[in-house]
Design a protein around this motif. Structure first.
Motif, PDB file in Angstrom:
ATOM      1  N   ALA A  19      32.611  47.469  50.793  1.00 50.79           N
ATOM      2  CA  ALA A  19      33.637  47.159  49.803  1.00 50.79           C
ATOM      3  C   ALA A  19      34.375  48.428  49.402  1.00 50.79           C
ATOM      4  O   ALA A  19      33.802  49.521  49.381  1.00 50.79           O
ATOM      5  N   ASP A  20      35.649  48.271  49.058  1.00 50.59           N
ATOM      6  CA  ASP A  20      36.435  49.383  48.525  1.00 50.59           C
ATOM      7  C   ASP A  20      36.311  49.459  47.012  1.00 50.59           C
ATOM      8  O   ASP A  20      36.435  50.539  46.434  1.00 50.59           O
ATOM      9  N   ARG A  21      36.079  48.314  46.373  1.00 55.46           N
ATOM     10  CA  ARG A  21      35.891  48.258  44.928  1.00 55.46           C
ATOM     11  C   ARG A  21      34.760  47.291  44.613  1.00 55.46           C
ATOM     12  O   ARG A  21      34.592  46.285  45.292  1.00 55.46           O
ATOM     13  N   LEU A  22      34.012  47.609  43.561  1.00 56.00           N
ATOM     14  CA  LEU A  22      32.919  46.758  43.094  1.00 56.00           C
ATOM     15  C   LEU A  22      33.202  46.298  41.674  1.00 56.00           C
ATOM     16  O   LEU A  22      33.703  47.070  40.856  1.00 56.00           O
ATOM     17  N   SER A  23      32.873  45.053  41.382  1.00 50.02           N
ATOM     18  CA  SER A  23      32.887  44.622  39.986  1.00 50.02           C
ATOM     19  C   SER A  23      31.809  45.386  39.232  1.00 50.02           C
ATOM     20  O   SER A  23      30.911  45.995  39.828  1.00 50.02           O
ATOM     21  N   ASP A  24      31.868  45.346  37.914  1.00 50.75           N
ATOM     22  CA  ASP A  24      30.819  46.006  37.129  1.00 50.75           C
ATOM     23  C   ASP A  24      29.451  45.411  37.443  1.00 50.75           C
ATOM     24  O   ASP A  24      28.442  46.115  37.487  1.00 50.75           O
ATOM     25  N   THR A  25      29.416  44.085  37.668  1.00 49.72           N
ATOM     26  CA  THR A  25      28.142  43.441  37.987  1.00 49.72           C
ATOM     27  C   THR A  25      27.601  43.947  39.314  1.00 49.72           C
ATOM     28  O   THR A  25      26.419  44.306  39.431  1.00 49.72           O
ATOM     29  N   ALA A  26      28.440  43.976  40.350  1.00 48.83           N
ATOM     30  CA  ALA A  26      27.996  44.443  41.666  1.00 48.83           C
ATOM     31  C   ALA A  26      27.592  45.911  41.619  1.00 48.83           C
ATOM     32  O   ALA A  26      26.630  46.326  42.281  1.00 48.83           O
TER      33      ALA A  26
END
Length: 283
Positions: free
Chosen positions: A79-86
């Motif tokens: 991933a290039d970006r993660l949610s706060d949860t991930a």
């Protein structure tokens, strides 16, 4: 809806993949919403995950990926970006291609699990939970239970390093409420969860013995196929209430609808909109 050259593609990755239930739930959703898309199962051997993902991401008509065992932890690197949860969990079960071509990852396992419990009239707040399995699903389930007020979670896993990682991640957010299991479940345990792959195979050992649980403890399993695992059958024979794994997935469907921005999604309801940068995917 007929598949054509205009059909958008989604894939669910796993090793094994035969047990995956997502295609039987997401494809009817596409039909109901009038979305020209299809979700297909992809058997991605763990040793070749990077190759499989690189090939899929090179497909211009691929819009999203779902992730099942054992890929939820390593897929964060793609991933290039993660949610706060991930980012908190170091684990993802859904990735979408953004308009700029970058990939955004989130994790809905824990939220789906808790929503399933609540829909079954099972209280989470204030409860003592015994959890078996410290992998990606176990992390997600534990974090979601803590987020809705579980009083205490004890975690067991034969993989010492994986267990230590779970404790480190969750103690930073919820100090004093998550510990490693050191013996039989405590007398005040009211929920016991199998968040491991044990139960996928007909000859798998029990992840834990329901006979060791206090009376009336709810026994929950995240395994979806078979629908009634050996663990749940054993618990039922002992007179314990049970909660099958399919609920964790069915209660993620509205979250996927929003995450993939399918018709009918409401951004204002999303608890997963913030994000942070992720490590670049392996070459």
């Amino acid at each position: 809806m007929a598949i054509s050259g205009r059909t958008r593609l989604y894939a669910v990755l796993g090793d094994p993949i035969a047990q995956a239930k997502a295609p039987s739930l997401l494809n009817p959703l596409f039909d109901r919403l009038g979305v020209d898309a299809v979700l297909v199962p992809v058997h991605a051997p763990a040793s070749r995950l990077d190759e499989v993902v690189a090939g899929l991401k090179a497909m211009a008509n691929l819009d999203g990926l779902l992730v099942t065992v054992p890929h939820k932890l390593p897929m964060c690197a793609h991933a290039d970006r993660l949610s706060d949860t991930a980012a908190l969990l170091g684990s993802t079960n859904a990735l979408r291609r953004e308009p700029d071509g970058r990939w955004f990852a989130d994790n809905f396992d824990g939220t789906g699990f808790v929503r399933g419990l609540v829909a079954g009239n099972h209280q989470c707040a204030g409860r003592a939970v015994a959890l078996f399995g410290a992998g990606g699903a176990g992390l997600a389930v534990a974090a979601a239970l803590l987020a809705v007020g579980a009083a205490r979670i004890t975690v067991a896993d034969p993989d010492v390093e994986r267990l230590a990682d779970l404790l480190t991640r969750l103690r930073s957010r919820w100090p004093g409420r998550v510990t490693a299991a050191s013996g039989p479940p405590a007398p005040d345990t009211t929920i016991a969860v199998n968040a491991s792959p044990l139960g996928l195979g007909p000859d798998d050992p029990l992840p834990f013995d329901p006979a060791d649980l206090p009376p009336a403890t709810l026994v929950a399993d995240i395994i979806m196929n078979p629908a009634e695992t050996r663990l749940l059958r054993t618990a039922t024979a002992l007179g314990l209430p049970t909660h099958p794994g399919i609920h964790m997935l069915t209660h993620q469907i509205p979250l996927y609808q929003e995450f993939f921005q399918l018709p009918g999604w409401k951004a204002a309801q999303s608890p997963h909109r913030t994000s942070r940068a992720a490590p670049p995917a392996p070459p």
